[in-house]
Design an enzyme around this catalytic site. Structure first.
Site, PDB file in Angstrom:
ATOM      1  N   LYS A 168      -8.108   9.327   5.438  1.00 15.68           N
ATOM      2  CA  LYS A 168      -7.195   8.594   4.555  1.00 15.68           C
ATOM      3  C   LYS A 168      -7.633   8.738   3.099  1.00 15.68           C
ATOM      4  O   LYS A 168      -6.808   8.914   2.211  1.00 15.68           O
ATOM      5  CB  LYS A 168      -7.113   7.119   4.988  1.00 15.68           C
TER       6      LYS A 168
ATOM      7  N   GLN B 292      -8.841  -1.054   8.969  1.00 14.67           N
ATOM      8  CA  GLN B 292      -8.920  -0.068  10.050  1.00 14.67           C
ATOM      9  C   GLN B 292      -9.160  -0.772  11.390  1.00 14.67           C
ATOM     10  O   GLN B 292     -10.058  -1.605  11.513  1.00 14.67           O
ATOM     11  CB  GLN B 292     -10.065   0.937   9.761  1.00 14.67           C
TER      12      GLN B 292
ATOM     13  N   ASP C 280       0.289  -0.619   6.367  1.00 11.97           N
ATOM     14  CA  ASP C 280       0.311  -0.214   7.781  1.00 11.97           C
ATOM     15  C   ASP C 280       1.576  -0.739   8.469  1.00 11.97           C
ATOM     16  O   ASP C 280       1.911  -0.312   9.568  1.00 11.97           O
ATOM     17  CB  ASP C 280      -0.917  -0.769   8.527  1.00 11.97           C
TER      18      ASP C 280
END
Ligand code: NDP
Length: 293
Positions: A52, A96, A119
Site C-alpha cells: 500500500k 490493517q 476501506d
C-alpha cells in the site's frame, strides 16, 4: 475467450490517479494523504501494508504507517485512530486486518471517522453502499466493478452467482450487482458453505464471481458455455517451475474453465491489482471530499 487483464487496467487507473494528483499539486494544494495502522508482526499484514505504501508513492499520494506492537491495548489503538481522525492533513485511514485477538475489530472499525474510512468497512459506509448513496466501496468489489465497467461486460438482467458471503467480498459484491446501476441490475444468487445443489446454480450463471477461498474449486462442469468468470481467490502453492518455489492460483481451475468462458480473469493479474488500485481511488475521493470536489 477474452482475458480480463486486471494488471493492465490497474496500471491505466494508476496513471489516471497520478495525473490527477499532479494536477492537485500544480494548483498549489497538498497531496492526498493515506495513513495505515498496523498492529502486531504478522508477516502477511506487513507485506500488504508495504504494498500500500509503494502504491501510494507510485501515484504521488503521501502515506504514513503507524506500527504498533502486538501487545498494544484496544484503548491505545483507539487513541491512535482518534489522533488520525483529528488530523486534517490526513484524508484516508485504514487499519490493517486481522487484529490481535484481544482487540474487538468491530469496535475499531466503527471508531474510524466514516469520511476517512477508505476501506469502506464502517457500518455507516456499508449502509450508504446498500442504499446506493455515494461512499467508499470496499476495495475488492470496487475493483471488480471497475473491471466489469471498463471491459463493458453487460450485467443488466444477467444471472450473477457469487460464491462466498464474506463482509469484504461476497456480501458487498451481491449488493452492488443487484443495485439499480451500471454495472448492476443483475439477478444475484449468493452461495455459501450451506448452499445445496451448488453445481446446478453455477451452471445457470451468466456471470460467476468466485470468492470462496478454495483452490481451483470451480471446474468446467460447473460453468455454462460463454459465462463470464471473475476469480477472486488467491492461493500460494509450491512449484518447482518458479524461482521463488511457489506460484499463485485462484478459486477457479483456469485452464479448463477458460475454454468454456466468454471472458475470465487470471490469477495472478486479475482481481488482485484492481483491489490495490481501488484503495488509491478511495483515498483520492476522500481528499476531494475535503475540498468540496
Ligand atoms: P472468507 O473465507 O471470509 O469467505 C469464504 C466464503 O466462501 C464463505 O462465505 C464460505 O461460506 C464460502 N465457502 C467456503 N467453502 C465453500 C464451499 N465449499 N461451497 C460454497 N461456499 C463455500 O473469504 P474471503 O471473501 O475473505 O476471500 C475469498 C478468497 O479471495 C480467498 O482466497 C482470499 O485469499 C481471496 N481474496 C482475494 C482478494 C484479492 O484482492 N484478489 C481480496 C480478498 C480476498 P460460509 O460463510 O458458510 O462459511
Amino acid at each position: 475467450m477474452k482475458l480480463i487483464d486486471g494488471k493492465k487496467t490497474a496500471a491505466k487507473i494508476r496513471e489516471e490517479i497520478k495525473a490527477e494528483v499532479a494536477q492537485i499539486i500544480d494548483n498549489n494544494d497538498s497531496a492526498p494523504h493515506l495513513a495505515a495502522i498496523l498492529v502486531g508482526d504478522d508477516p502477511a499484514s506487513d507485506t500488504y501494508v508495504s504494498h500500500k505504501e509503494k502504491d501510494c508513492k507510485s501515484v504521488g499520494i503521501i502515506s504514513s504507517v503507524y506500527r504498533l506492537g502486538k501487545h498494544t491495548t484496544e484503548k491505545e489503538l483507539l487513541d491512535t485512530i482518534d489522533f488520525i481522525n483529528n488530523d486534517e492533513e490526513i484524508h484516508g485511514l485504514i487499519v490493517q486486518l486481522p487484529l490481535p485477538d484481544h482487540i474487538d475489530m468491530n469496535r475499531v472499525i466503527s471508531y474510524i471517522d466514516p469520511v476517512k474510512d477508505v476501506d469502506g468497512f464502517h457500518p455507516l459506509n456499508i449502509g450508504k453502499m446498500t442504499i446506493g448513496q455515494s461512499t467508499y466501496l470496499p476495495a475488492t468489489p470496487y475493483g471488480i466493478m471497475e473491471l466489469l465497467k471498463r471491459y463493458e461486460i453487460d450485467t443488466s438482467g444477467k444471472h450473477c452467482v457469487i460464491l462466498g458471503r464474506s463482509n469484504i467480498v461476497g456480501t458487498p459484491m451481491s449488493i452492488l450487482l443487484s443495485r439499480k446501476s451500471d454495472p448492476g441490475n443483475a439477478t444475484v444468487t449468493m452461495c455459501h458453505s450451506q448452499t445445496k445443489n451448488l453445481k446446478e446454480i453455477t451452471r445457470s450463471a451468466d456471470i460467476i464471481i468466485a470468492a470462496i477461498g478454495q483452490p481451483e474449486f470451480v471446474t468446467k462442469d460447473m460453468v455454462k458455455k460463454d459465462a463470464v468468470i471473475i476469480d477472486v481467490g488467491i492461493h500460494r502453492i509450491p512449484s518447482d517451475k518458479t524461482k521463488s518455489g511457489f506460484r499463485l492460483i485462484g478459486d477457479v481451475k483456469f485452464d479448463e474453465v477458460a475454454k468454456n468462458a466468454s471472458a475470465i480473469t487470471p490469477v495472478p493479474g486479475g482481481v488482485g491489482p484492481m483491489t490495490r488500485v481501488a484503495l488509491l481511488l478511495n483515498t483520492l475521493k476522500a481528499f476531494k471530499r475535503t475540498r468540496g470536489l
